[in-house]
Design a protein around this motif. Structure first.
Motif, PDB file in Angstrom:
ATOM      1  N   GLY B  76       0.162  -8.454  -3.338  1.00  0.00           N
ATOM      2  CA  GLY B  76      -1.157  -8.017  -3.750  1.00  0.00           C
ATOM      3  C   GLY B  76      -1.416  -8.226  -5.221  1.00  0.00           C
ATOM      4  O   GLY B  76      -0.567  -8.725  -5.956  1.00  0.00           O
ATOM      5  N   CYS B 132       4.362 -13.056   0.335  1.00  0.00           N
ATOM      6  CA  CYS B 132       3.750 -13.057   1.669  1.00  0.00           C
ATOM      7  C   CYS B 132       4.758 -13.561   2.692  1.00  0.00           C
ATOM      8  O   CYS B 132       4.926 -12.978   3.758  1.00  0.00           O
ATOM      9  N   HIS B 272      -6.659 -13.614  -7.858  1.00  0.00           N
ATOM     10  CA  HIS B 272      -5.823 -12.570  -7.272  1.00  0.00           C
ATOM     11  C   HIS B 272      -5.327 -11.580  -8.316  1.00  0.00           C
ATOM     12  O   HIS B 272      -4.159 -11.233  -8.352  1.00  0.00           O
ATOM     13  N   ALA B 529      -8.546 -11.402   0.721  1.00  0.00           N
ATOM     14  CA  ALA B 529      -8.576  -9.948   0.781  1.00  0.00           C
ATOM     15  C   ALA B 529      -8.452  -9.420   2.201  1.00  0.00           C
ATOM     16  O   ALA B 529      -9.120  -8.499   2.613  1.00  0.00           O
ATOM     17  N   VAL B 588      -0.768  -4.386   1.179  1.00  0.00           N
ATOM     18  CA  VAL B 588      -1.504  -4.940   0.039  1.00  0.00           C
ATOM     19  C   VAL B 588      -2.505  -3.912  -0.475  1.00  0.00           C
ATOM     20  O   VAL B 588      -2.648  -3.714  -1.681  1.00  0.00           O
ATOM     21  N   ASN B 591      -0.664  -1.242  -2.431  1.00  0.00           N
ATOM     22  CA  ASN B 591      -0.253  -1.735  -3.745  1.00  0.00           C
ATOM     23  C   ASN B 591      -1.438  -1.874  -4.681  1.00  0.00           C
ATOM     24  O   ASN B 591      -1.302  -1.735  -5.885  1.00  0.00           O
ATOM     25  N   ALA B 592      -2.613  -2.180  -4.095  1.00  0.00           N
ATOM     26  CA  ALA B 592      -3.784  -2.405  -4.917  1.00  0.00           C
ATOM     27  C   ALA B 592      -4.199  -1.132  -5.637  1.00  0.00           C
ATOM     28  O   ALA B 592      -4.808  -1.177  -6.693  1.00  0.00           O
ATOM     29  N   PHE B 623     -10.091  -3.363  -2.808  1.00  0.00           N
ATOM     30  CA  PHE B 623      -8.826  -2.955  -3.389  1.00  0.00           C
ATOM     31  C   PHE B 623      -9.052  -2.075  -4.608  1.00  0.00           C
ATOM     32  O   PHE B 623      -8.186  -1.894  -5.427  1.00  0.00           O
TER      33      PHE B 623
END
Lengths: 586, 688
Positions: B76, B132, B272, B529, B588, B591-592, B623
């Protein structure tokens, strides 16, 4: 050359050897009747389980690496697996070496031979027969099998027809799809099989009178590209990282191109002199002198109108610059494996020294060359002056592990296809040959009782015991193809091999019994089947009526399996014959 | 001697927790021990939570899953740094990406090696996406483990998972957006929509359908001109058109000539979270395309002509992109450069070291050489002197002012050259040498003595970095070598006050550069996303629902016995695969920022449910973090639409699945070179 090089032997080492303390030798270790030794038996069992689990298209893989975390190879093929296995027991190594020898000659059916051999040893032990009788019986039964396989009307043999590529592709695909570590989809496996057959056909010269010499298929592996990008090119592809200087049009003009091929290093060093101490006069620059010699050599080569300069090893950059400035194409670091192929392609004789002038007959020729870009690699494609029997296969796969296994599988396939030229037939795959042979042997050994008994000098009970063990060993190889808990069966008319998946419900059963292992027979409800390794009634397996519309879907190499059968039985007999193991443990 | 460690269905009775410790011990068995201390109590928890105590465990898959667990936090936009400490030497390393983390661990077990090999190969080509890859390898290995525990045969798992992968790759192909169409759709509306939806998502989203239609309206004008890819996407997502129309659209709308994509827009979507690094990349791409007359449009971005130069000590604002190749030089060399600036210089390129003792690669030196002589000589010292003299004379004769060396140059030669106003630049990349050679006509040589008139190129300029940046503080230590318009070389100068952060900055820059490079080469993007993943989840679940109709068509009658009949476990396996993707999306999101795992999962499943009910288009997940009081934080600048690279993602997924399938099929490890007196501490080790 104006220098004196003395190679002085260092004698210090030999002095040290004499002076070292003497240690008393320990006595040799002797093992009586190795097959009664429990340690050896456990290890034999372990080896059998290990190899059995790798067998066939759904076999399990093994990770091979050393104990300090070296490179990991994931594989299920015997040619990679067996060299990695080395045991403390020489008995195990004996069997291993024998199988490896078969693999090096025939490429295929290594696991078949190993599993059969280990099963035969185990069956002989279980039967309670004396080993000498077991050996005699195994020999006799092997004779039955080989005799039957060589008969014209053998029920598990298929004649290969070179007019159509269909059976060749089937044979190739059976080998490639028996390597699960390649992780290929159905269409990818088919693509590679077709390419393998294509490459094989390219190596067979067509209109050359007299003695025919097969060409070679060279493999180049490219990591990171999809499998379907793999391709076959006629001629030889060699890596040429720097092609900027090659003007294609200029080289096309003078056809064919003269080639010189060096097997000696042209790096300008003295590496070929070996180790030792060198005495050199001060003021003498050895490097310069060698370079002068190299340039002299190059001068001759250029005068002789050589257009392609190839060296197995490194070429000094000054020499390269000199050659390139005169329009000569330079290829260095060709590597040993390609030398023979290039010799064959160009007709050149490799020059192994720098210290003589190059005789005219050492030069070879190529018809023309072209530049091929494949992914990040740039390669030169060399065409032979005459008819081409050399091709290059570019194999692509997504990662190194799978690519490595694919390369092994491809090379095996290529070898097996070549073997078909010697013996243009194939055996039914998918375990059908094994079950068929087992049924045949069982039937024959019961029929022929009076004659064989007197010839073998054993009782009828002994023969039945021996034949039973032999047949069970063959059947257990067929059964080893199944790894997910399914059941292995054979039908009681043609003795083909069938599997029932463990997880299929009753109602789907007839549907799942669609085809036998090799795909020649279709299941029908009235068929009678028996589980393998059970006491089914003996019968004579009838050959299938040949319906040309139905083609077998899995084929095995005849030559490889025929030899594997012999190797397995003979190795097992040898192992049964061992009375003592004497080991020097110093 | 060989030892065999059995991996699959191990009959041991270790609990999942114990297995984790075991694999940690495996990981730690190298020289460098790994301690993974969690500074935030986050990801590793999830790893320990696999709660199966069963006889059907597969140690290899569990190792894979445990390894993947280490890198959860590097997914992320907001990545967590990790310290790796070596207890024996006291050294430590700061790792900010999955790849760096693996690089710093010495993985000795078979699975570890395989993982590292795969990730390294992926990183080499794509420069991004390793996190990933490893996450999905972990998630899908858990899926495979669960299948094994439910008694699914290995062959069935393999065929169903491969089919699932085909579904996912198909979804990628169908929902891709062409890069050129990005500029056509009004960016503001996209941004507004996604922002709005993001907010809605974390409240209980209700007005989604209307938002989506608003989005659709926004892109419709563009679709009128050419039926562009984003237009296509709208049609496809309706299930009724999915199979047939989309196929037609994708083949029919191949434009005859590729329009130039808006690089800045594409890049912004691919940043990103690394806006700073991406801005440098955009600048690099702009400089490169400006210099290249054939490619004014900027439809490609050549990464091989990009270099980085790290500058410790300066604040990060000084990071910039310069034309040419920027290298560090000593003060003395800098003064030469100062003398040479604004001139057109003659250049010599040396591929190797510039010293008298250097020999080309593959040259074997004699080990023991003795001088035998009747007189006493003191020549050895003068030999180097002689060589230096020769080289300098040659350089002067050829009027060379600049020598670019790919290796190192001996200190003495550099000093002598400085006195003669010849600038020697060391440690230049091979690609830099090549670009300079192409642009100037110079020929790289291995030995300086090889140099001749033919090898020397002309038209190079040098400049001092301090001047370029407009700062005249102290004598700068970096110079740029450039041929101006021709070579296309650009260098990103990355500055930071914290030296240990430089590696991370460099990695970020390269990740962005590679992402842009591949996106422009592919000419397509995937909606980012989490949208692509959610579509995959949706289609996987849909396929799992379908009964045995498609099963038989897959792959003819031959194949393995498993492929022959309909696969009764396909639904189960595909659902578990989809679960892995859901796990990915929610991790993700976690983590965001701000959101808990549970909340993230609820949001994702809510979204999926809505989609299934009214076929609404998926919109990007937000996010944005949550403030402490529960309200959502809104950043001032409108968030841009997020995109993912197509080939990177597809390749990462495929490699992840390959890894899982290889490990799944592996049932034993054969370790060679194990002695008989090796401690048989491993319970399931058998000696052969």
């Amino acid at each position: 050359m104006a220098m004196s090089i003395n190679k002085r032997l260092s004698w210090r080492q030999s002095v040290e050897k004499v002076m070292s303390r003497l240690v008393q030798k320990s006595p040799s270790l002797c093992t009586d009747l190795p097959l009664d030794n429990s340690d050896i038996c456990t290890k034999l069992y372990l080896l059998r389980q290990l190899l059995k689990s790798c067998f066939g298209p759904t076999g399990r893989l093994k990770q091979v690496h050393n104990n300090i975390g070296g490179h990991v190879i994931t594989t299920s093929s015997s040619s990679v697996l067996l060299p990695a296995i080395s045991s403390s027991q020489s008995f195990i190594n004996l069997i291993k070496t024998s199988i490896l020898n078969h693999v090096s000659r025939f490429s295929d059916c290594g696991l078949f031979a190993a599993i059969l051999c280990l099963s035969l040893i185990e069956q002989a032990k279980q039967s309670g027969l004396s080993f000498s009788v077991a050996i005699k019986l195994n020999k006799h039964l092997l004779g039955l099998c080989t005799g039957y396989l060589q008969q014209e009307d053998c029920g598990c043999k298929v004649k290969l027809d070179f007019c159509s590529s269909h059976n060749l592709i089937t044979l190739a695909r059976s080998i490639i799809s028996s390597k699960p570590a390649c992780v290929l989809t159905e269409s990818e496996a088919l693509h590679i099989s077709k390419l393998a057959v294509h490459a094989f056909l390219l190596t067979v010269p067509c209109n050359r009178p007299g003695e025919v010499r097969l060409g070679k298929a060279v493999t180049v592996s490219v990591e990171g590209h999809p499998v379907l990008n793999s391709a076959v090119f006629p001629g030889l592809l060699v890596d040429a990282p720097d092609v900027s200087g090659i003007d294609e049009s200029e080289n096309m003009r003078s056809n064919p191109l003269r080639v010189v091929l060096f097997s000696a290093s042209l790096a300008g060093d003295l590496s070929e002199l070996g180790d030792g101490i060198f005495d050199v006069h001060p003021g003498v620059d050895t490097d310069l002198q060698i370079l002068d010699r190299l340039l002299e050599l190059v001068k001759q080569v250029v005068e002789d109108e050589v257009k392609l300069f190839v060296c197995q090893k490194v070429i000094h950059p000054v020499v390269q610059q000199h050659l390139k400035s005169r329009g000569v194409i330079v290829i260095e670091r060709l590597g040993n494996p390609l030398m023979e192929t290039l010799t064959q392609l160009t007709g050149a004789q490799p020059v192994a020294t720098l210290h003589t002038t190059i005789p005219a007959k050492a030069y070879g020729e190529v018809r023309d060359l072209s530049i091929i870009h494949f992914g990040s690699r740039t390669m030169l494609q060399l065409h032979p002056p005459g008819e081409s029997s050399i091709c290059t296969m570019i194999l692509c796969h997504r990662n190194e592990t799978m690519l490595g296994e694919l390369k092994v599988a491809f090379q095996k396939t290529e070898h097996v296809l070549r073997l078909t030229l010697r013996e243009p037939s194939a055996l039914l795959g998918g375990g059908c040959t094994e079950t068929h042979l087992a049924a045949y042997v069982r039937h024959k050994s019961i029929q022929e009782v009076p004659e064989t008994l007197s010839a073998l000098g054993c009782s009828q009970a002994e023969l039945l015991l021996g034949a039973g063990g032999f047949c069970r060993s063959l059947e257990s190889v067929a059964a080893a193809l199944e790894h997910d808990g399914g059941n292995s069966l054979m039908d009681l008319t043609h003795a083909h091999h069938w599997t029932h998946p463990a997880d299929v419900m009753r109602e789907h059963l007839d549907e799942s019994l669609g085809f036998c292992g090799c795909g020649l027979m279709e299941g029908s409800p009235e068929q009678r089947r028996a589980y393998l390794n059970t006491n089914y009634p003996q019968f004579s397996p009838a050959p299938l009526s040949r319906d040309t519309a139905v083609q077998p879907r899995v084929l095995d190499s005849f030559a490889a399996k025929f030899n594997a059968l012999q190797v397995a039985v003979e190795t097992a007999n040898l192992a049964l014959d061992v009375r003592y193991l004497v080991q020097d443990i110093n | 001697m060989a030892a065999i460690v059995s991996c699959c269905p191990a009959t041991s009775k270790y609990s999942a927790c114990a297995v984790f410790h075991r694999s940690c011990r495996q990981l730690a068995s190298g020289n460098r021990k790994l301690y993974c201390k969690t500074l935030l109590n986050k990801a590793p928890r999830a790893m320990l939570a696999c709660t199966i105590v069963n006889h059907r465990q597969h140690v290899g898959l569990q190792k894979l899953s445990a390894l993947a667990g280490i890198t959860h936090s590097s997914l992320g936009p907001n990545k967590m740094y990790k310290f790796i400490r070596d207890e024996t030497s006291g050294e430590s390393a700061l790792a900010c990406s999955c790849f760096r983390l693996l690089e710093n661990l010495e993985l000795t077990c078979g699975v570890g090696q395989l993982v590292y090999e795969t990730v390294r190969a992926h990183q080499k080509v794509y420069g991004a996406g390793s996190g990933c890859l490893l996450f999905l390898a972990g998630a899908w290995s858990r899926a495979a483990t669960e299948c094994l525990q439910k008694g699914v045969p290995v062959a069935r798992i393999i065929s169903a998972m491969s089919e699932g992968m085909d579904v996912c790759l198909d979804v990628c192909r169908k929902c891709s957006v062409s890069t050129e169409s990005l500029g056509a759709a009004p960016a503001e509306s996209c941004a507004a929509t996604s922002q709005g939806l993001g907010l809605n998502l974390l409240k209980k989203n209700t007005a989604e359908a209307s938002q989506a239609s608003c989005h659709l309206r926004g892109t419709r004008q563009a679709a009128d001109k050419t039926l562009n890819a984003s237009g296509r996407r709208k049609i496809k997502l309706s299930r009724h058109f999915y199979e047939t129309e989309a196929e037609d659209a994708s083949t029919a709308t191949q434009p005859p000539r590729r329009k130039a994509p808006d690089v800045a827009l594409v890049a912004a979507g691919l940043s990103h979270g690394y806006v700073g690094a991406m801005n440098l990349v955009i600048e690099a791409s702009r400089l490169q395309s400006k210099n290249n007359p054939q490619d004014v449009s900027g439809s490609t971005f050549d990464v091989s002509k990009v270099a980085t130069c790290v500058l410790p000590g300066l604040p990060e604002e000084n990071s910039c992109v310069l034309q040419g190749c920027v290298v560090h030089v000593s003060d003395e060399q800098a003064s030469v450069a100062h003398h040479l600036k604004e001139q057109h210089l003659k250049v010599a390129l040396i591929n190797g070291d510039l010293s008298d003792t250097y020999r080309h690669l593959g040259f074997k030196r004699l080990q023991a050489v003795q001088c035998v002589s009747d007189r006493v000589h003191f020549l050895s010292s003068s030999k180097a002197e002689e060589w230096t003299e020769k080289v300098l004379t040659l350089l002067l004769n050829l009027e060379v002012n600049l020598v670019v060396v790919s290796g190192i140059a001996s200190e003495k030669v550099i000093q002598r050259c400085c006195r003669l106003h010849i600038l020697v630049v060391e440690k230049a990349n091979v690609s830099v040498l090549k670009a300079l050679a192409d642009a100037t006509g110079a020929v790289p040589v291995t030995y300086a003595t090889q140099l001749s008139n033919r090898c020397v190129g002309a038209g190079v300029k040098v400049a001092i970095w301090g001047d370029l940046a407009g700062r005249q503080t102290k004598p700068s230590t970096a110079v740029s070598v450039s041929t101006g318009e021709r070579d296309g070389l650009v260098t990103a100068v990355l500055a930071s006050c914290v030296p240990s952060k430089l590696q991370a900055l460099e990695d970020q820059f390269w990740a962005c550069a590679y992402r842009l490079h591949h996106a422009l080469t592919d000419a397509v993007l995937l909606p980012g996303a989490g949208v692509t993943e959610m579509l995959c989840v949706h289609h996987l679940r849909e396929r799992a629902e379908r009964r045995h109709d498609a099963g038989r068509s897959g792959g003819g009658v031959q194949q393995t016995k498993a492929g022959r009949a309909a696969n009764p476990y396909r639904g189960l396996v595909m659902n578990l695969m989809a679960e892995g993707l859901v796990d990915y999306i929610s991790t993700v999101m976690v983590n965001a920022g701000g959101v808990s795992k549970v909340r993230a999962r609820t949001a994702v499943s809510q979204r999926l449910k809505n989609h299934a009910e009214n076929q609404a288009k998926f919109s990007q997940l937000s996010f944005a973090g949550e403030q402490e009081d529960g309200s959502l934080r809104c950043s001032d600048a409108p968030a841009a639409q997020v995109y993912d690279g197509m080939s990177v993602k597809q390749e990462a997924w495929r490699r992840a699945l390959d890894l899982v399938l290889l490990v799944l099929q592996t049932d034993a490890e054969i370790i060679t070179g194990v002695g008989p007196n090796h401690d048989a501490a491993e319970g399931d080790m058998m000696l052969l």
